[in-house]
Motif scaffolding. Structure first.
Motif, short mmCIF file in Angstrom:
data_model
loop_
_atom_site.label_atom_id
_atom_site.label_comp_id
_atom_site.label_asym_id
_atom_site.label_seq_id
_atom_site.Cartn_x
_atom_site.Cartn_y
_atom_site.Cartn_z
N LYS A 109 71.87 22.21 95.67
CA LYS A 109 72.14 22.71 94.32
C LYS A 109 72.01 21.58 93.29
O LYS A 109 72.23 20.41 93.61
CB LYS A 109 73.53 23.32 94.26
N TYR A 113 76.17 22.07 89.08
CA TYR A 113 77.21 22.74 89.86
C TYR A 113 78.46 21.87 90.02
O TYR A 113 79.47 22.34 90.53
CB TYR A 113 76.68 23.15 91.25
N LEU A 124 80.29 28.31 100.04
CA LEU A 124 78.86 28.67 100.20
C LEU A 124 78.00 28.35 98.98
O LEU A 124 76.88 27.89 99.11
CB LEU A 124 78.75 30.18 100.41
N TRP A 132 76.55 24.23 104.93
CA TRP A 132 76.08 25.48 104.32
C TRP A 132 75.45 26.39 105.38
O TRP A 132 75.75 27.58 105.46
CB TRP A 132 75.05 25.20 103.21
N ARG A 136 76.89 29.98 106.22
CA ARG A 136 76.05 31.13 105.81
C ARG A 136 75.85 32.06 107.02
O ARG A 136 75.95 33.27 106.91
CB ARG A 136 74.72 30.62 105.25
N GLU A 311 82.39 34.02 92.28
CA GLU A 311 81.06 34.63 92.20
C GLU A 311 81.12 36.15 92.05
O GLU A 311 80.19 36.77 91.56
CB GLU A 311 80.26 34.31 93.48
N THR A 315 80.18 38.15 87.46
CA THR A 315 78.79 38.60 87.64
C THR A 315 78.70 40.12 87.59
O THR A 315 77.92 40.68 86.82
CB THR A 315 78.27 38.14 89.01
N ARG A 382 68.19 23.67 91.38
CA ARG A 382 68.11 22.89 92.63
C ARG A 382 67.78 21.45 92.29
O ARG A 382 66.99 21.19 91.37
CB ARG A 382 66.96 23.39 93.52
N PRO A 441 67.36 38.54 89.77
CA PRO A 441 68.75 38.49 89.31
C PRO A 441 69.67 37.90 90.37
O PRO A 441 70.70 37.31 90.05
CB PRO A 441 69.09 39.96 89.03
N ARG A 447 68.66 30.84 99.95
CA ARG A 447 69.94 30.72 99.24
C ARG A 447 70.11 31.83 98.22
O ARG A 447 70.71 31.63 97.16
CB ARG A 447 70.07 29.35 98.58
N CYS A 449 71.61 35.52 96.78
CA CYS A 449 73.00 35.96 96.67
C CYS A 449 73.40 36.74 97.92
O CYS A 449 72.82 37.78 98.22
CB CYS A 449 73.17 36.85 95.44
N PHE A 454 76.85 44.25 98.09
CA PHE A 454 78.21 44.53 97.61
C PHE A 454 78.15 44.81 96.10
O PHE A 454 78.73 45.78 95.60
CB PHE A 454 79.10 43.32 97.92
C1 HEM Z 1 75.67 41.52 89.73
C2 HEM Z 1 76.34 40.69 90.50
C3 HEM Z 1 75.83 39.38 91.04
C4 HEM Z 1 74.77 38.62 90.63
C5 HEM Z 1 73.80 38.90 89.49
C6 HEM Z 1 74.72 37.45 91.49
C7 HEM Z 1 73.77 36.46 91.40
C8 HEM Z 1 73.70 35.37 92.24
C9 HEM Z 1 72.71 34.33 92.16
C10 HEM Z 1 71.59 34.26 91.13
C11 HEM Z 1 72.97 33.45 93.15
C12 HEM Z 1 72.18 32.18 93.46
C13 HEM Z 1 72.82 31.05 92.75
C14 HEM Z 1 72.16 29.74 93.03
O1 HEM Z 1 71.05 29.65 93.52
O2 HEM Z 1 72.81 28.75 92.74
C15 HEM Z 1 74.13 33.91 93.86
C16 HEM Z 1 74.69 33.25 94.94
C17 HEM Z 1 75.84 33.67 95.56
N1 HEM Z 1 76.55 34.83 95.32
FE1 HEM Z 1 76.09 36.22 93.94
N2 HEM Z 1 75.75 37.53 92.38
C18 HEM Z 1 76.44 38.70 92.16
C19 HEM Z 1 77.54 39.16 92.87
C20 HEM Z 1 78.12 38.52 93.93
C21 HEM Z 1 79.26 39.01 94.67
C22 HEM Z 1 79.95 40.35 94.40
C23 HEM Z 1 79.57 38.07 95.60
C24 HEM Z 1 80.65 38.06 96.65
C25 HEM Z 1 81.48 39.02 96.91
C26 HEM Z 1 78.61 36.99 95.47
C27 HEM Z 1 78.61 35.85 96.22
C28 HEM Z 1 77.65 34.86 96.15
C29 HEM Z 1 77.66 33.67 96.97
C30 HEM Z 1 78.70 33.30 98.01
C31 HEM Z 1 76.52 32.93 96.61
C32 HEM Z 1 76.05 31.61 97.22
C33 HEM Z 1 75.12 31.93 98.37
C34 HEM Z 1 74.53 30.71 99.05
O3 HEM Z 1 74.23 29.73 98.38
O4 HEM Z 1 74.36 30.78 100.26
N3 HEM Z 1 77.74 37.30 94.45
N4 HEM Z 1 74.57 35.08 93.29
#
Ligand code: HEM
Length: 505
Positions: A109, A113, A124, A132, A136, A311, A315, A382, A441, A447, A449, A454
């Motif tokens: 990242k 961050y 995560l 990670w 994951r 997160e 969002t 990144r 989105p 990596r 979401c 959910f």
């Molecule tokens: C509309 C809702 C959501 C959007 C638009 C969204 C968007 C994103 C995006 C763009 C990333 C990548 C971020 C990056 O590269 O740094 C991300 C990562 C992540 N999101 Fe979401 N998210 C949403 C909802 C959620 C929900 C509800 C959860 C958990 C219950 C969640 C958990 C995570 C986690 C844990 C990561 C990191 C994953 C990793 O790096 O392995 N997100 N999300």
């Protein structure tokens, strides 16, 4: 000869540390200027001495979208900018995003961050490398369709409470943000920790205040990089405020973990066996995996639960609020959703099942279209551990690559008439063959979401509940100046929508 040499070394020895220091600076500057030379081959606005592109950059969060749009239109696909000595490569097309997001080599990242680390540690979202990878793999099954199904019950209950609050608010225009924000907080608390804090009935104000404090601090540190210096942060009094909020949030999660662990120890493996909880929370799944031999310490479990809390609510609340706003300004789209809801639910007044949600296709296209036009996560980045090639340009190791979905989603080669709101773009026949990195989105690649299923389920459950009950009407039309880029996409001022009960029309 050897004697002369040894005398010479002896004479120079007090200066050796200074010499080493000067050589190191020269090497560093040489390396920097070499990197800068390579980066300057990437198109971008001309840089000012010392300041880089600082004078071209937005002066506040409300200017980010319009200013970035203008720059990305001038330098389409990929652009180089610098803020002082920090270089960024900004990606605004699918073709430029794919080589980085799609590769297993670029998982680290970006420097942006840093501000979330005091709260989330290395969960995560922020971790990298082996940690990670292992986490994951361990957490992915918790987001499987079948595991998510029981959460629909939580989402439906929270949507019911939201509808009751909206009814009580009357039929005048209201700012919809706080209503949706409370509802998504209720959903994530119950599903991540198994705790019902009931934000919608006005309780849990201390928890909410701590969340807001952390949100503000993270946002402020992203905008004012000097606050990332520990001494300045402390001198300005922010460290004390942060410690207080973090102490509260961390202690809360830790106490929930302790309670759930005790229940597990007592042999109540599933919450359905426990007297106080009916459902499995993400936390229970993490604890069970620890019990089954996977090595997650209590601190690591705390980091992951806090990551879901961070997160998983701002969002979804941004996604739902913008979707309601967009539906409220598009009567024809709304009519089609109402027709679909009436057909799928066929006069039943029970909450939707997973199958019902699966049949709400037009609603799903609308939610996706809303996240295309108003992506809830406005940028992600990144740091490259090794050199990459983007659209034929060399990008040296150590560079931060920033992804800007707002413009990736407006590339006319993939999205005809991109500013028009048109859910039908997501019909399967129109989506077939579209570039896989043209819609980001939830990011894409290894990596992406983890919570996207959910999130979509929650958006559908909440919006279908609201639209079964109301016709929504937005006070104004969309224009880019209303977008305010904070941690997620917020609005510049209230998002005013009115909710007219359908049974009164
Ligand atoms: C509309 C809702 C959501 C959007 C638009 C969204 C968007 C994103 C995006 C763009 C990333 C990548 C971020 C990056 O590269 O740094 C991300 C990562 C992540 N999101 Fe979401 N998210 C949403 C909802 C959620 C929900 C509800 C959860 C958990 C219950 C969640 C958990 C995570 C986690 C844990 C990561 C990191 C994953 C990793 O790096 O392995 N997100 N999300």
């Amino acid at each position: 000869m050897a004697l002369i040499l040894s005398h010479l070394i002896e004479a120079c020895s007090p200066y050796i540390p200074v010499l080493i220091f000067l050589v190191a600076i020269a090497v560093l500057l040489g390396d920097r200027s070499q990197r800068t030379r390579i980066l300057r081959k990437i198109p971008g606005p001309p840089a000012y001495p010392l300041l880089g592109n600082l004078p071209d950059m937005p002066r506040n969060t409300r200017e980010i979208v319009p200013v970035m749009r203008r720059l990305c239109e001038r330098f389409p696909g990929v652009m180089h900018t610098s803020l002082g000595s920090i270089h960024y490569v900004v990606v605004s097309s699918a073709e430029a995003a794919e080589p980085v997001l799609g590769s297993k080599r670029f998982l680290d990242k970006g420097i942006d961050y840093g501000p979330v680390r005091p709260w989330l540690g290395l969960g995560l979202l922020t971790s990298t490398g082996d940690k990670w990878h292992t986490h994951r793999k361990l957490i992915t099954p918790a987001f499987h369709f079948a595991v998510l199904e029981p959460y629909l019950e939580v989402m439906n209950e929270c949507s019911g409470a939201l509808v009751r609050r909206l009814r009580a608010a009357g039929t005048g225009f209201i700012n919809v943000w706080p209503f949706i924000s409370d509802a998504t907080l209720d959903v994530i608390c119950e599903t991540a920790m198994g705790v019902n804090l009931s934000f919608q009935s006005g309780s849990a104000s201390e928890y909410k205040a701590a969340l807001q404090t952390m949100g503000n601090i993270i946002h402020m540190k992203s905008l004012r990089p000097w606050l990332r210096n520990d001494s300045i942060f402390w001198l300005l009094g922010w460290k004390h405020t942060q410690d207080k909020a973090l102490n509260f949030l961390h202690s809360f999660t830790q106490s929930v973990i302790r309670e759930r662990k005790m229940l597990l120890k007592e042999g109540m493996n599933t919450p359905s066996e426990t007297p106080s909880r009916k459902r499995l929370a993400f936390l229970d799944l993490l604890l069970s995996s620890a019990k089954n031999g996977a090595l997650l310490t209590d601190e690591e479990i705390r980091e992951e639960v806090d990551t879901f809390m961070f997160e998983g609510h701002d969002t979804t609340s941004s996604g739902i609020t913008w979707a309601l706003f967009n539906i409220g300004r598009m009567p024809e789209v709304q009519r089609k959703i109402h027709d679909e809801l009436d057909e799928v639910m066929a006069g039943r007044d029970t909450p939707p099942t997973r199958d019902d949600l699966a049949q709400m296709k037009y609603l799903e296209w609308t939610i996706k279209e809303s996240m295309r036009v108003c992506p809830p996560v406005t940028t992600y980045s990144r740091t490259l551990p090794e050199a990459a090639q983007i659209l034929g340009y060399d990008v040296p190791a150590g560079t931060d690559v920033l992804f800007f979905p707002h413009m990736i989603h407006r590339d006319p080669r993939h999205w005809a008439d991109p500013d028009r709101f048109e859910p039908e773009r997501f019909q399967p026949e129109r989506s077939a063959g579209r570039h896989p990195y043209s819609y980001l989105p939830f990011s894409a690649g290894p990596r992406n979401c983890i919570g996207q299923r959910f999130a979509l389920m929650e958006e559908k459950a909440v919006i279908s509940a609201v639209l079964r009950e109301f016709r929504v009407e937005s006070r104004r039309q969309y224009d880019e100046s209303m977008m305010n880029v904070c941690l997620t996409l917020q609005s510049n001022g209230p998002v005013e929508v009115r909710f007219v009960p359908r049974d009164r029309e």
